[in-house]
Design an enzyme around this catalytic site. Sequence first.
Site, PDB file in Angstrom:
ATOM      1  N   TYR B 143       0.724  -1.202  -0.164  1.00 33.39           N
ATOM      2  CA  TYR B 143       0.005   0.019  -0.110  1.00 33.39           C
ATOM      3  C   TYR B 143       0.868   1.347   0.021  1.00 33.39           C
ATOM      4  CZ  TYR B 143      -4.149  -2.898   1.309  1.00 33.39           C
ATOM      5  OH  TYR B 143      -5.124  -3.634   1.504  1.00 33.39           O
ATOM      6  N   TYR B 182      -0.494  -9.950   0.364  1.00 35.14           N
ATOM      7  CA  TYR B 182       0.945  -9.635   1.226  1.00 35.14           C
ATOM      8  C   TYR B 182       0.569 -10.153   2.517  1.00 35.14           C
ATOM      9  CZ  TYR B 182      -3.076  -6.313   2.962  1.00 35.14           C
ATOM     10  OH  TYR B 182      -4.184  -5.628   3.261  1.00 35.14           O
ATOM     11  N   ARG B 192      -2.862 -12.040   3.544  1.00 36.35           N
ATOM     12  CA  ARG B 192      -4.054 -11.477   2.700  1.00 36.35           C
ATOM     13  C   ARG B 192      -4.280 -12.211   1.474  1.00 36.35           C
ATOM     14  NH1 ARG B 192      -7.712  -8.171   4.109  1.00 36.35           N
ATOM     15  NH2 ARG B 192      -8.976  -9.732   3.684  1.00 36.35           N
ATOM     16  N   HIS B 195      -7.154  -8.376  -2.800  1.00 31.64           N
ATOM     17  CA  HIS B 195      -8.357  -7.775  -2.734  1.00 31.64           C
ATOM     18  C   HIS B 195      -8.322  -6.442  -2.820  1.00 31.64           C
ATOM     19  CE1 HIS B 195      -6.155  -7.269   1.178  1.00 31.64           C
ATOM     20  NE2 HIS B 195      -6.817  -6.112   1.386  1.00 31.64           N
ATOM     21  N   HIS B 197     -10.395  -2.911  -1.840  1.00 28.32           N
ATOM     22  CA  HIS B 197     -11.303  -2.380  -0.941  1.00 28.32           C
ATOM     23  C   HIS B 197     -12.343  -1.617  -1.398  1.00 28.32           C
ATOM     24  CE1 HIS B 197      -8.859  -3.230   2.800  1.00 28.32           C
ATOM     25  NE2 HIS B 197      -7.977  -3.124   1.963  1.00 28.32           N
TER      26      HIS B 197
END
Lengths: 235, 277
Positions: B143, B182, B192, B195, B197
């Site tokens: 991120y 990640y 995770r 995905h 959000h």
Amino acid sequence: MTIEASPDLETRNAAPRLDNLDPSLFGQTPSQTVGPFFHYGLPWKGGADLVGPSDMGARPELFPADHYVLATSGVTGTPQGEVIEIAGLVTHGNGDPIVDAMIEIWQANAAGRYRSIDDPREDIAIDPHFTGFGRGSTDESGIYRFRTILPGRVPGPGNSLQAAHIAVSVFGRGLIKRLATRLYFEGAEGNDVDPVLTLVPQDRRDTLIARKREDGVWWFDIAVQGERETVFFGL
Amino acid sequence: MPSERIDDAIAERPPHQAGKNGASHGIDTPIADAGEDGVTDILPYALEDAGAPPSLFPDYKSTVLRSPRQPLITLPQTLTETTGPSDVWNQLMGSAKADLTAEHKAPPQGQRIVVSGRVLDEQGRPVPNTVMEIWQANAAGRYIHGKDNWDAPLDPNFTGAGRVITDAEGRYSYTTIRPGAYPWGNHKNAWRPAHIHLSLLGPAFATRLVTQLYFPDDPLIEIDPIANAVPMPYRNRMVCRFDIDSTVPNWALGYLFDIVLKGRDQTPFEEGDDHDH
């Protein structure tokens, strides 16, 4: 023997499976957490200021400036009503601050009208300078802040009139679902007969009541768990 | 067309799957006529259905201290809950940013994809002119956030944030890159699944939704505590579908994903009322 390509080569699709579009699964999309890394994607500069242009609500220090693609304040003009500041500390079960929470508010304008086509009361004017929606992050100490106006009172079930209140949503890492609560104002007219507040057991009702501090800020802590856990509503 | 599949699905759904399932949460009856002030017949939005996750899901460790221990109080929905800021998204979030690959000097690293679908209510009606905010990690699973210290490269050409507005039929589409998986600190060797959000206001305070889109054939979904908080088979509502028809030749893979918001059983207005969401 000739071997030819499949006649449907260019038109065939992958076989359907039990997924988002499967008819047998049609229903509400389930909630998931916002996670800890939402700051470059959700809380814009000015999102927590419903009264005038500012940077309230955002945490731009958490990501590089050239990756700021969010909106900036869209507040134009000055809304009617008494300008107030609301703030509070968001905590979890052991009392520690939640430094990566996101809080949203939704409220009526000073005259008690919502900025929504689903509020049918045309006899009460919309305030063109007031949306009633705000969004802000908690800061590194777990505190959120909004600048807004004191909402007017809005009808409730039957012929009741609700006390002035603000709808509040809490999001964060570890919160799989949004938590919904309400902020009321200490000493406000109608608190004692409010149709929602009176549903709440007496001994927990004060978790929904903001108190005005000496500096004029309406203080409203949110404990998602723990001693003096805030009342949350199912809806 | 996926939309037709869904429309058929609604017609064929047995009553117990009709979306409104408040059984575990008590009554869900309409509020009485409020009479003189013109607020008549406020029909509440449905409570959450059987696919909703709990707030406390101990495998996802952060929920242990961050979930209420007291029961939720069901309130009679009022104008506060049945209205929302959906009509003023532009004044709030700003105009659409539907191409997350075009925000910087050069295209980002990663597999280009187009995600499209509709926003519907649980009666299958489109939710038009509503904003959906999007954020995600880059192709390496990192991120653009100062607190993400995962040892994978940042991509100067990828922020990973955008927003789309649904059209009159509830349709949306955005272009991005497929995010990477990640690791995270929930437990040893926790990863995770890839995905995206998603955040939607919907028409009302009651319809507010934040969720995550997952990709088909990702084995990490099955062992991910966050996805697993949603019971099967409903977990699969969050898994998008690969679709060759919306795949753009020589450009981008296509995925379909419909979002279903809480709905009201019926409109209190007469037929022909076209402002119902």
